[in-house]
Design a protein around this motif. Structure first.
Motif, PDB file in Angstrom:
ATOM      1  N   LEU A 147     -15.509   5.924   2.997  1.00 38.05           N
ATOM      2  CA  LEU A 147     -14.228   5.994   2.294  1.00 38.05           C
ATOM      3  C   LEU A 147     -14.482   5.545   0.868  1.00 38.05           C
ATOM      4  CD1 LEU A 147     -11.090   6.253   2.212  1.00 38.05           C
ATOM      5  CD2 LEU A 147     -10.987   3.889   2.970  1.00 38.05           C
ATOM      6  N   MET A 199     -12.861   4.977  -2.996  1.00 38.18           N
ATOM      7  CA  MET A 199     -11.643   4.862  -3.789  1.00 38.18           C
ATOM      8  C   MET A 199     -12.011   4.792  -5.263  1.00 38.18           C
ATOM      9  SD  MET A 199      -8.546   2.109  -3.601  1.00 38.18           S
ATOM     10  CE  MET A 199      -9.248   0.798  -4.564  1.00 38.18           C
ATOM     11  N   MET A 253      -6.251  11.557  -0.618  1.00 45.46           N
ATOM     12  CA  MET A 253      -4.980  11.283  -1.264  1.00 45.46           C
ATOM     13  C   MET A 253      -5.235  11.014  -2.744  1.00 45.46           C
ATOM     14  SD  MET A 253      -2.297   8.646   0.284  1.00 45.46           S
ATOM     15  CE  MET A 253      -2.489   7.122  -0.563  1.00 45.46           C
ATOM     16  N   VAL A 256     -10.271   4.200  -8.963  1.00 43.54           N
ATOM     17  CA  VAL A 256      -9.064   3.817  -9.686  1.00 43.54           C
ATOM     18  C   VAL A 256      -9.345   3.913 -11.183  1.00 43.54           C
ATOM     19  CG1 VAL A 256      -7.328   2.016 -10.064  1.00 43.54           C
ATOM     20  CG2 VAL A 256      -8.476   2.187  -7.849  1.00 43.54           C
ATOM     21  N   VAL A 284      -5.312   7.089  -8.898  1.00 40.42           N
ATOM     22  CA  VAL A 284      -6.136   6.597  -7.792  1.00 40.42           C
ATOM     23  C   VAL A 284      -6.490   7.771  -6.880  1.00 40.42           C
ATOM     24  CG1 VAL A 284      -6.351   4.922  -5.930  1.00 40.42           C
ATOM     25  CG2 VAL A 284      -4.806   4.456  -7.845  1.00 40.42           C
ATOM     26  N   GLU A 309      -1.910   5.163 -14.316  1.00 34.82           N
ATOM     27  CA  GLU A 309      -3.063   4.890 -13.463  1.00 34.82           C
ATOM     28  C   GLU A 309      -3.223   6.018 -12.448  1.00 34.82           C
ATOM     29  OE1 GLU A 309      -4.315   0.813 -11.431  1.00 34.82           O
ATOM     30  OE2 GLU A 309      -3.029   2.025 -10.154  1.00 34.82           O
ATOM     31  N   GLU A 367      -8.849  -0.449 -16.887  1.00 37.25           N
ATOM     32  CA  GLU A 367      -9.727  -0.859 -15.783  1.00 37.25           C
ATOM     33  C   GLU A 367     -10.158   0.351 -14.964  1.00 37.25           C
ATOM     34  OE1 GLU A 367      -7.429  -3.549 -13.390  1.00 37.25           O
ATOM     35  OE2 GLU A 367      -6.734  -1.929 -12.127  1.00 37.25           O
ATOM     36  N   ASN A 427       0.428   7.084 -11.165  1.00 37.63           N
ATOM     37  CA  ASN A 427       1.587   6.256 -11.495  1.00 37.63           C
ATOM     38  C   ASN A 427       2.010   6.475 -12.938  1.00 37.63           C
ATOM     39  OD1 ASN A 427       2.069   4.889  -9.034  1.00 37.63           O
ATOM     40  ND2 ASN A 427       0.171   3.742  -9.396  1.00 37.63           N
ATOM     41  N   VAL A 475      -3.080   9.398  -6.056  1.00 38.36           N
ATOM     42  CA  VAL A 475      -1.831   8.761  -6.477  1.00 38.36           C
ATOM     43  C   VAL A 475      -1.853   8.642  -7.998  1.00 38.36           C
ATOM     44  CG1 VAL A 475      -0.342   6.728  -6.251  1.00 38.36           C
ATOM     45  CG2 VAL A 475      -1.826   7.403  -4.350  1.00 38.36           C
ATOM     46  N   PHE A 494      -8.516   8.851  -3.320  1.00 36.99           N
ATOM     47  CA  PHE A 494      -9.155   8.413  -2.082  1.00 36.99           C
ATOM     48  C   PHE A 494      -9.951   9.592  -1.547  1.00 36.99           C
ATOM     49  CE2 PHE A 494      -5.355   5.903  -2.602  1.00 36.99           C
ATOM     50  CZ  PHE A 494      -5.796   4.606  -2.369  1.00 36.99           C
ATOM     51  N   MET A 513     -14.853   1.934  -5.317  1.00 36.33           N
ATOM     52  CA  MET A 513     -15.178   1.212  -4.080  1.00 36.33           C
ATOM     53  C   MET A 513     -15.654   2.183  -3.029  1.00 36.33           C
ATOM     54  SD  MET A 513     -12.657  -1.918  -3.253  1.00 36.33           S
ATOM     55  CE  MET A 513     -11.283  -0.950  -2.768  1.00 36.33           C
ATOM     56  N   ALA A 546      -2.959  -0.823   6.024  1.00 33.52           N
ATOM     57  CA  ALA A 546      -2.078  -0.595   4.873  1.00 33.52           C
ATOM     58  C   ALA A 546      -0.639  -0.896   5.250  1.00 33.52           C
ATOM     59  CB  ALA A 546      -2.222   0.848   4.393  1.00 33.52           C
ATOM     60  N   GLN A 558       2.179  -3.519   3.831  1.00 27.53           N
ATOM     61  CA  GLN A 558       3.492  -3.033   3.399  1.00 27.53           C
ATOM     62  C   GLN A 558       4.581  -3.938   4.002  1.00 27.53           C
ATOM     63  OE1 GLN A 558       3.843   1.123   2.797  1.00 27.53           O
ATOM     64  NE2 GLN A 558       5.007   0.124   1.178  1.00 27.53           N
ATOM     65  N   VAL A 612     -12.111   1.091 -11.218  1.00 31.07           N
ATOM     66  CA  VAL A 612     -12.645   0.519  -9.976  1.00 31.07           C
ATOM     67  C   VAL A 612     -13.208   1.639  -9.111  1.00 31.07           C
ATOM     68  CG1 VAL A 612     -12.164  -0.855  -7.920  1.00 31.07           C
ATOM     69  CG2 VAL A 612     -10.880  -1.278 -10.014  1.00 31.07           C
TER      70      VAL A 612
END
Lengths: 164, 170
Positions: free
Chosen positions: B131, B133, B106, B135, B116, B114, B140, B110, B108, B118, B144, B159, B163, B142
């Motif tokens: 997995l 990630m 995925m 960012v 992101v 930003e 910043e 924004n 994303v 996956f 992971m 997740a 939510q 990140v």
């Protein structure tokens, strides 16, 4: 023995009707000197039987046989060693591939140089807090939100600095 | 003899594949960031995950339970955080990763602020090996990496739990 007798015996012989004694008489006749010219064609046959009977095993037969058998055994052992050598060769090739291939695939192969341990938390509580914060950040990003991210990120950095 | 040869080959193949699977994306592609002063690094070893697994935690909320459920399957966690050059690091990171090895789960974005990503390393089923990630924000970055036998369904449940929590807060 008359020519007539021989003729009868020969006829019986080729019909397979002769007794052992009669066959002996035939052989004896053909070993002899006076053979009727009419029977000469049969002479080699009976002489052959006689000469074959005399052929025995030579005294060295047994030792010859044994050396043959031994030679065969040795040959077998040699076969086995080459087989083992082949297996070893295949193993070496596979080992070589297993060692070399993953290295070729990795760019900038500095993997072994990282000392991850110094970045590790000391207790499982800290570790759990770290993991939780990381997963919370993951979850919030998976949900596509940016609002909670800063909070979790702060959490990670805070606990990271504690044991830095 | 044939059996011996077969066993030997099988062991070698197994050994070589597991050795290969254990390597995570950060160790593989981002080792240069680990000792970089600009990065904050967090690492949790397989051994620590074993200890966590034995911990007796009584949790009654859905969030914490979902987290515990995921943590149970983890065998390694690596986090790299930088507070500068977010977008550049993100760009570099996405280029460094071999897309044949890591599949994009995925992405994303924004409003251009930003990004992101996956990424997953899988065996062709719901349980993935890693997995990752990435960012990249304005200030910043990140990275992971979760390693283990990770069930994608559990991740999505986790997740979802968050939510729901967010919805309750509002």
């Amino acid at each position: 023995m008359t020519t007539r007798d021989i003729q009868i015996l020969l006829d019986k012989y080729f019909e397979g009707q002769t007794s052992l004694e009669e066959e002996a008489r035939l052989k004896q006749y053909f070993q002899g000197e006076q053979i009727d010219p009419a029977f000469l064609p049969f002479q080699p046959l009976f002489q052959f039987f006689e000469s074959e009977r005399e052929t025995g095993l030579s005294p060295s037969f047994e030792s010859k046989l044994m050396t043959r058998i031994k030679a065969e055994k040795q040959a077998r052992i040699r076969n086995m060693t080459t087989y083992i050598a082949r297996i070893a060769a295949v193993a070496v090739i596979i080992l070589g591939i297993a060692i070399v291939f993953p290295k070729l695939q990795r760019p900038g192969n500095a993997v072994a140089n990282i000392n991850w341990d110094k970045y590790e938390p000391q207790t499982e509580d800290e570790a759990m807090a770290e993991a939780t914060a990381a997963l919370q950040l993951l979850a919030s990003k998976l949900n596509g939100s940016t609002k909670t991210a800063t909070h979790e990120l702060e959490q990670i950095k805070k606990s990271a600095t504690i044991f830095k | 003899m044939r059996f011996l040869l077969f066993t030997f080959t099988a062991i070698l193949l197994a050994a070589s594949t597991t050795a290969h699977a254990q390597i995570d994306a950060i160790s593989k592609y981002f080792s240069k960031y680990v000792d970089d002063e600009r990065f904050t690094v967090v690492y949790i070893s397989p051994k620590m995950f074993q200890l966590i697994d034995k911990m007796d935690i009584n949790l009654d909320d859905a969030e914490a339970n979902a987290i515990k459920d995921v943590v149970k399957d983890l065998r390694g966690l690596r986090v790299l955080v930088a507070e500068e050059n977010g977008k550049e690091f993100y760009k570099e990171a996405t280029q460094l990763i071999n897309k044949k090895e890591y599949e994009v789960l995925m992405t994303v974005r924004n409003k251009g602020e930003e990004s992101v990503d996956f990424l997953i390393k899988d065996n062709g089923n719901d349980v993935i090996d890693e997995l990752l990630m990435i960012v990249g924000g304005p200030d910043e970055f990140v990275l992971m990496s979760f390693v283990g036998k990770i069930d994608i369904n559990k991740i999505s449940e986790m997740a979802k739990a968050f939510q729901d929590e967010d919805d309750n807060d509002e």
